[in-house]
Write an enzyme that holds these catalytic residues in place. Structure first.
Site, PDB file in Angstrom:
ATOM      1  N   CYS A   3      10.409 -19.979 -13.274  1.00 15.14           N
ATOM      2  CA  CYS A   3      10.329 -21.429 -12.671  1.00 15.14           C
ATOM      3  C   CYS A   3      10.913 -21.952 -14.122  1.00 15.14           C
ATOM      4  O   CYS A   3      11.430 -21.759 -15.182  1.00 15.14           O
ATOM      5  CB  CYS A   3       8.853 -21.519 -12.366  1.00 15.14           C
ATOM      6  SG  CYS A   3       7.612 -21.656 -13.988  1.00 15.14           S
ATOM      7  N   ASN A   6       7.862 -22.862 -17.097  1.00 14.13           N
ATOM      8  CA  ASN A   6       7.423 -21.081 -17.635  1.00 14.13           C
ATOM      9  C   ASN A   6       5.658 -21.519 -18.143  1.00 14.13           C
ATOM     10  O   ASN A   6       5.735 -20.631 -18.886  1.00 14.13           O
ATOM     11  CB  ASN A   6       8.167 -20.228 -18.641  1.00 14.13           C
ATOM     12  CG  ASN A   6       6.864 -18.885 -18.582  1.00 14.13           C
ATOM     13  OD1 ASN A   6       7.181 -19.040 -19.693  1.00 14.13           O
ATOM     14  ND2 ASN A   6       6.979 -18.638 -17.637  1.00 14.13           N
ATOM     15  N   CYS A   8       3.303 -22.893 -15.917  1.00 14.12           N
ATOM     16  CA  CYS A   8       2.194 -23.307 -14.576  1.00 14.12           C
ATOM     17  C   CYS A   8       3.112 -22.604 -13.284  1.00 14.12           C
ATOM     18  O   CYS A   8       1.656 -21.105 -13.377  1.00 14.12           O
ATOM     19  CB  CYS A   8       2.639 -24.863 -13.735  1.00 14.12           C
ATOM     20  SG  CYS A   8       2.476 -25.432 -14.627  1.00 14.12           S
ATOM     21  N   ARG A   9       3.823 -21.975 -13.137  1.00 11.32           N
ATOM     22  CA  ARG A   9       3.834 -21.219 -11.962  1.00 11.32           C
ATOM     23  C   ARG A   9       3.940 -19.810 -11.783  1.00 11.32           C
ATOM     24  O   ARG A   9       3.828 -19.458 -11.656  1.00 11.32           O
ATOM     25  CB  ARG A   9       4.505 -21.167 -10.584  1.00 11.32           C
ATOM     26  CG  ARG A   9       4.478 -22.632 -10.304  1.00 11.32           C
ATOM     27  CD  ARG A   9       5.988 -23.525  -9.584  1.00 11.32           C
ATOM     28  NE  ARG A   9       6.722 -24.213 -10.199  1.00 11.32           N
ATOM     29  CZ  ARG A   9       7.922 -25.235 -10.200  1.00 11.32           C
ATOM     30  NH1 ARG A   9       8.319 -24.869  -9.231  1.00 11.32           N
ATOM     31  NH2 ARG A   9       8.965 -25.062 -11.437  1.00 11.32           N
ATOM     32  N   SER A  10       5.715 -19.837 -13.304  1.00 12.28           N
ATOM     33  CA  SER A  10       6.097 -18.602 -12.907  1.00 12.28           C
ATOM     34  C   SER A  10       5.181 -17.393 -13.857  1.00 12.28           C
ATOM     35  O   SER A  10       4.304 -16.105 -13.898  1.00 12.28           O
ATOM     36  CB  SER A  10       6.952 -18.013 -13.945  1.00 12.28           C
ATOM     37  OG  SER A  10       7.214 -18.996 -14.822  1.00 12.28           O
ATOM     38  N   ASP A 116       6.184 -27.544  -7.318  1.00 12.81           N
ATOM     39  CA  ASP A 116       5.783 -27.573  -9.055  1.00 12.81           C
ATOM     40  C   ASP A 116       4.614 -28.252  -9.443  1.00 12.81           C
ATOM     41  O   ASP A 116       4.322 -29.445  -8.674  1.00 12.81           O
ATOM     42  CB  ASP A 116       6.854 -28.321  -9.514  1.00 12.81           C
ATOM     43  CG  ASP A 116       7.035 -28.606 -11.116  1.00 12.81           C
ATOM     44  OD1 ASP A 116       5.623 -28.036 -11.338  1.00 12.81           O
ATOM     45  OD2 ASP A 116       7.422 -28.987 -12.061  1.00 12.81           O
TER      46      ASP A 116
HETATM   47  P1  4NP Z   1       6.382 -24.998 -13.760  1.00 10.34           P
HETATM   48  O1  4NP Z   1       6.003 -26.158 -14.151  1.00 10.34           O
HETATM   49  O2  4NP Z   1       7.803 -24.775 -13.937  1.00 10.34           O
HETATM   50  O3  4NP Z   1       6.069 -24.198 -13.223  1.00 10.34           O
HETATM   51  O4  4NP Z   1       6.281 -24.468 -15.675  1.00 10.34           O
HETATM   52  C1  4NP Z   1       6.523 -27.239 -15.049  1.00 10.34           C
HETATM   53  C2  4NP Z   1       6.141 -27.397 -16.601  1.00 10.34           C
HETATM   54  C3  4NP Z   1       6.187 -28.055 -17.441  1.00 10.34           C
HETATM   55  C4  4NP Z   1       7.576 -29.785 -16.549  1.00 10.34           C
HETATM   56  C5  4NP Z   1       8.042 -29.088 -15.340  1.00 10.34           C
HETATM   57  C6  4NP Z   1       7.467 -27.995 -14.667  1.00 10.34           C
HETATM   58  N1  4NP Z   1       7.879 -30.051 -17.433  1.00 10.34           N
HETATM   59  O5  4NP Z   1       8.488 -30.979 -17.490  1.00 10.34           O
HETATM   60  O6  4NP Z   1       6.628 -30.293 -18.870  1.00 10.34           O
END
Ligand code: 4NP
Length: 144
Positions: A3, A6, A8-10, A116
């Site tokens: 994602c 790295n 939240c989702r992955s 997201d």
């Molecule tokens: P992820 O979510 O891609 O599912 O881990 C996010 C986590 C952090 C951020 C964006 C998306 N960020 O902008 O810090």
């Protein structure tokens, strides 16, 4: 499992898929296309929803996706189209590019991208958990 952050989702996808496959035979890992959170554990809300379903993902540590991953992994599942283009742009040949797939292409859940949940509330994490779980169930059936 890839994602953006790295965190939240992955990390959820890594924990969920690893729990459904033979860990002697299948190695699952996750990474982010961005390096904002490298070295950090998953987001508290991902840790909480995983715990709710009996999974401990607290040991995971954020890392950035790299070209080397194309050599080490047979399948690279990405959460959304933006991840897809970021990862695919690092491929150096067709075989590497063909490893990259949208995670939700494995199931019919009415949408193609795992949204997201970072800027939303707890509900978003429950929602993404459910869709990732369905996709991982389908992947595990193929791998086991
Ligand atoms: P992820 O979510 O891609 O599912 O881990 C996010 C986590 C952090 C951020 C964006 C998306 N960020 O902008 O810090």
């Amino acid at each position: 499992m890839v994602c953006l952050g790295n965190i939240c989702r992955s990390p959820l996808a890594e924990g969920i898929l690893q729990s459904k496959v033979d860990s002697e035979a299948v190695f699952v890992d996750s990474a982010g296309t961005a390096g904002y959170h490298v070295g950090n554990p998953p987001d508290k809300r991902s840790i909480a929803v995983a715990k709710k379903y009996g999974l401990n993902i607290t040991h995971q540590k954020c890392r950035k996706f790299s070209r080397q991953d194309f050599l080490e992994f047979d399948h690279i599942y990405v959460m959304d189209r933006s991840n897809f283009s970021d990862v695919a742009s690092l491929a150096t040949n067709k075989e590497e590019a063909s490893k990259v797939k949208l995670l939700l292409s494995e199931v019919e859940v009415g949408i193609q991208e795992v949204p997201d949940p970072y800027y939303g509330g707890e509900d978003g994490f429950e929602n993404v958990y459910q869709m990732i779980d369905r996709a991982c169930e389908a992947i595990a059936k193929k791998l086991n």
